[in-house]
Design a protein around this motif. Structure first.
Motif: not given
Length: 532
Positions: A302-322
């Motif tokens: 899998h290539h992990f395109p930039p928009d997917e990586v960006k979405a996962l970064e945002t998700l990781a930040k929200q997860a860390a806050v939770s």
């Protein structure tokens, strides 16, 4: 009942992790609900137009989707009209409203019928059946309601994730996952929802969460939706020896094209066995402080395109806050409960002192005070670890290390040379079990030092820990003096071993003490309870 309830709720939550389809989820839920109260059968019926349709059953799976009950008919119709559970102690099969279905109703002496509700309202029924008369105490009724409510939440979460993921893009998937995890105040639930929904929404083969144990410099597996036992039992990994550690150190996502051939990846064999190929390892941080990592695996390169990586970064930040918010809530709750725990532990100390008074076999006051001091410090060790570890759970190996350090500093005679070795899993226990195990370990280690090396001046003491299928095994072995010929702990054991025997029973476990291959081996086994 409280421990059974907590374990049942946890297992119902875990059904989300191992269920790939709604039918799988319903089948798993029926199995968990049936096993909780040792019922003979469990059926789940869901509304479909004007009918209740059998969607899962532990009795006759061939009839799933083939049995239908008209609106308002049967005992289910009574419950649907009232919205309240109905508990029939006996004669359920002869109830005036009973709707006959021979294929799945062969067992029907007593019955519990509970409404299954989602956010939108009533969606179906859960029917629990027994072949014999059955009392339903108030506590069991409350627990059954809670478990069925939890089953409804699991089904609701699954449907929401599926519907939003079926025709949405990456941003839609991100929104659904973050909204769901932000709605929960419980750490274990947040982690399990995070891995399960992320895997569903982004179509990943495996998602796992490791949280950082800063004191040990390790990343500990805390959640995964992988169903393979081998994957669920993956050990902690050192920060400096892993790709996950690199993601934390560099504070950025690390992408591996193929984990099966990557030299730095730990666990090639398991990756091949599970069919894992590409991986993205996402650090979970809050204010540049690392909390852990989320690793996402695909079954194909899998290539992990930039928009997917960006979405996962945002998700990781929200997860860390939770995650951080959940920890703060747990810490606040623990502060409120601390006075209760301290009171309980003081009562336990008082009970131990009374036992010593009744025992009356001490040669001196110093000896009695030393024994009491050791037991009090064992309880204190748990509280000390609680303040430094995972809020409401304490590692069993950490307890052992703390107690061994105390024994080496305070009880070792100057002419004795004893090497200690602590091995095995760092099994995390809740506060109650941790305190009981600390007292057991204190007695066994002290017994090994005092009685195992009465004549022998040099040797080893090993503490081994193992968890397998929910049962924890603990061994304290010494290579010193063997147990006397014909030793019977039930008739000749001293107060310390009597305390071990009593606490082992309180844990629902068992205790043995034998000579094995030249070593004196004390063994304690007990079922692990995941939460208070």
């Amino acid at each position: 009942m409280g421990a059974d309830r907590s374990e049942a709720l946890f297992r119902i939550l875990r059904t989300l992790a191992k269920s790939q389809t709604e039918d799988d989820l319903l089948t798993n839920l029926a199995s968990e609900l049936r096993s909780f109260g040792d019922f003979d059968g469990c059926d789940i019926l869901l509304q479909d137009g004007d009918f209740l349709v059998l969607r899962a059953t532990t009795s006759a799976p061939d009839y799933v989707a083939r049995v239908k009950l008209g609106r308002g008919l049967g005992i289910c119709g009574i419950v649907a009209a009232s919205g309240k559970p109905l508990f029939l102690k006996s004669g359920a099969g002869t109830h005036p409203s009973f709707a006959e279905c021979p294929e799945i109703d062969a067992v029907r002496e007593s019955m519990a019928v509970l409404p299954l509700n989602l956010a939108a309202g009533l969606v179906g029924m859960v029917v629990l059946r027994s072949g014999e008369r059955r009392e339903f105490p108030a506590a069991e009724k409350r627990t059954l309601r809670e478990l069925v409510d939890a089953a409804g939440h699991a089904l609701d979460g699954f449907r929401q994730a599926y519907l939003s993921g079926a025709n949405t893009n990456t941003l839609g998937a991100l929104s659904e996952v973050t909204k769901t995890i932000a709605s929960s105040p419980y750490l274990e639930e947040i982690l399990q929802l995070l891995v399960n929904l992320t895997a569903q929404q982004f179509n990943y083969r495996v998602v796992s969460i490791r949280l950082l144990d800063a004191q040990r410099g390790e990343l500990v597996l805390r959640a995964t939706q992988a169903t393979a036992k081998a994957y669920q039992r993956k050990p902690a990994i050192k920060l400096g020896e892993s790709i996950a550690g690199r993601a934390i150190r560099e504070n950025k996502p690390i992408i591996i094209r193929d984990v099966q051939v990557e030299e730095d990846y730990i666990g090639h064999d398991l990756a091949v066995e599970q069919g894992l190929r590409s991986m993205i390892c996402m650090p979970l941080t809050i204010q540049d402080r690392p909390l852990g990592v989320m690793s996402c695996y695909t079954s194909d390169p899998h290539h992990f395109p930039p928009d997917e990586v960006k979405a996962l970064e945002t998700l990781a930040k929200q997860a860390a806050v939770s995650i951080e918010n959940a920890k703060l809530q747990v810490r606040s709750t623990l502060m409120q409960e601390m006075h209760h725990r301290v009171k309980n532990n003081l009562q336990q100390v008082a009970s131990l002192l009374r036992l010593q008074l009744r025992h009356g076999r001490y040669k001196s006051l110093d000896e009695a005070i030393t024994d009491s001091l050791g037991r009090i410090l064992a309880i204190a060790a748990v509280h000390d670890l609680l303040s430094r570890e995972d809020l409401d759970h304490v590692g069993l190996r950490s307890i052992a290390e703390s107690l061994v350090q105390h024994q080496q500093h305070s009880l070792m005679l100057p002419d004795r040379t004893i090497a200690f070795d602590i091995r095995g899993d760092d099994v995390h226990l809740n506060m109650t079990q941790a305190t009981q195990i600390a007292l057991i370990l204190n007695e066994l280690i002290q017994n090994a030092v005092e009685h195992g090396f009465h004549e022998t001046v040099r040797g080893d003491i090993h503490v081994n820990v193992e968890e397998r299928d929910g049962e924890v095994a603990l061994w304290v072995s010494n290579s010193g003096d063997p147990l006397p010929e014909g030793f019977d702990r039930t008739t000749s054991s001293h107060l310390g071993l009597q305390i071990v025997e009593s606490l082992s029973r309180a844990l629902g476990g068992r205790f043995k003490l034998d000579n094995i291959l030249g070593w004196a081996v004390a063994e304690v086994r007990f079922p692990r309870i995941g939460s208070e």
